[in-house]
Write a protein that holds these residues in place. Structure first.
Motif, short mmCIF file in Angstrom:
data_model
loop_
_atom_site.label_atom_id
_atom_site.label_comp_id
_atom_site.label_asym_id
_atom_site.label_seq_id
_atom_site.Cartn_x
_atom_site.Cartn_y
_atom_site.Cartn_z
N LEU A 36 -40.13 -18.71 6.86
CA LEU A 36 -39.53 -18.65 5.53
C LEU A 36 -40.60 -18.23 4.54
CD1 LEU A 36 -37.14 -21.19 3.94
CD2 LEU A 36 -39.09 -20.38 2.66
N VAL A 37 -40.30 -17.20 3.76
CA VAL A 37 -41.22 -16.74 2.71
C VAL A 37 -40.50 -16.86 1.38
CG1 VAL A 37 -42.58 -14.82 1.82
CG2 VAL A 37 -42.34 -15.12 4.29
N ASP A 72 -20.34 -14.22 3.32
CA ASP A 72 -21.13 -13.00 3.56
C ASP A 72 -22.59 -13.28 3.92
OD1 ASP A 72 -21.89 -13.91 1.09
OD2 ASP A 72 -21.78 -11.97 0.10
N GLY A 73 -22.90 -14.47 4.41
CA GLY A 73 -24.27 -14.76 4.79
C GLY A 73 -24.52 -16.22 5.06
N GLY A 92 -32.11 -7.62 10.78
CA GLY A 92 -32.58 -8.70 11.63
C GLY A 92 -33.14 -9.90 10.90
N ASN A 93 -33.28 -9.80 9.60
CA ASN A 93 -33.76 -10.90 8.77
C ASN A 93 -32.60 -11.44 7.93
OD1 ASN A 93 -36.41 -10.45 9.64
ND2 ASN A 93 -36.81 -9.04 7.96
N LEU A 94 -32.85 -12.53 7.24
CA LEU A 94 -31.94 -13.04 6.22
C LEU A 94 -32.70 -12.96 4.91
CD1 LEU A 94 -30.56 -16.11 8.17
CD2 LEU A 94 -29.26 -14.11 7.47
N VAL A 105 -36.31 -14.78 -1.31
CA VAL A 105 -36.43 -15.64 -0.13
C VAL A 105 -36.13 -14.76 1.09
CG1 VAL A 105 -35.51 -17.65 1.10
CG2 VAL A 105 -35.65 -17.68 -1.39
N THR A 106 -36.99 -14.85 2.09
CA THR A 106 -36.79 -14.10 3.33
C THR A 106 -36.99 -15.03 4.52
OG1 THR A 106 -37.65 -12.09 2.31
CG2 THR A 106 -37.54 -12.12 4.71
#
Length: 109
Positions: A36-37, A72-73, A92-94, A105-106
């Motif tokens: 998590l970033v 949607d996520g 491939g990420n959120l 936020v990634t």
């Protein structure tokens, strides 16, 4: 009467086609370990379980405790149930932003 039934079937089919891919994302690929970033901070490790719990590494100060699928996520929540961030699948990420201050936020593997 027949026209109304056909319309109802089409509406239900459309709703299922939108909702099922999100459920598949939420159940199959969201579970497990993530980096998590928050903004430009150093990544921290979190683990997301099938029942919606999030376990943070000791050095992770991001106040997330739960997750749930959205239309949607994925929504990340604090321990008190407040929305922390809304994320969408991207390559491939959120990715998304915090709800309160729109910081990036990634989640990546």
């Amino acid at each position: 009467m027949t026209t109304h039934r056909i319309s109802l079937v089409l509406v239900v089919a459309a709703l299922l086609s939108v909702g099922l891919p999100v459920l598949a994302l939420a159940q199959d690929s969201v579970e497990g370990s993530w980096k998590l970033v928050l903004g430009r901070n150093t990544p921290c490790e979190i683990s997301m379980t099938a029942d919606g719990d999030i376990t943070r590494a000791a050095d992770c100060s991001v106040p997330v405790a739960r997750w749930k699928a959205t239309s949607d996520g994925v929504q990340l929540q604090t321990a008190s149930g407040e929305t922390y961030a809304l994320l969408k699948a991207k390559a491939g990420n959120l990715e998304g932003a915090t709800f309160a201050d729109m910081r990036r936020v990634t989640l990546s593997r």
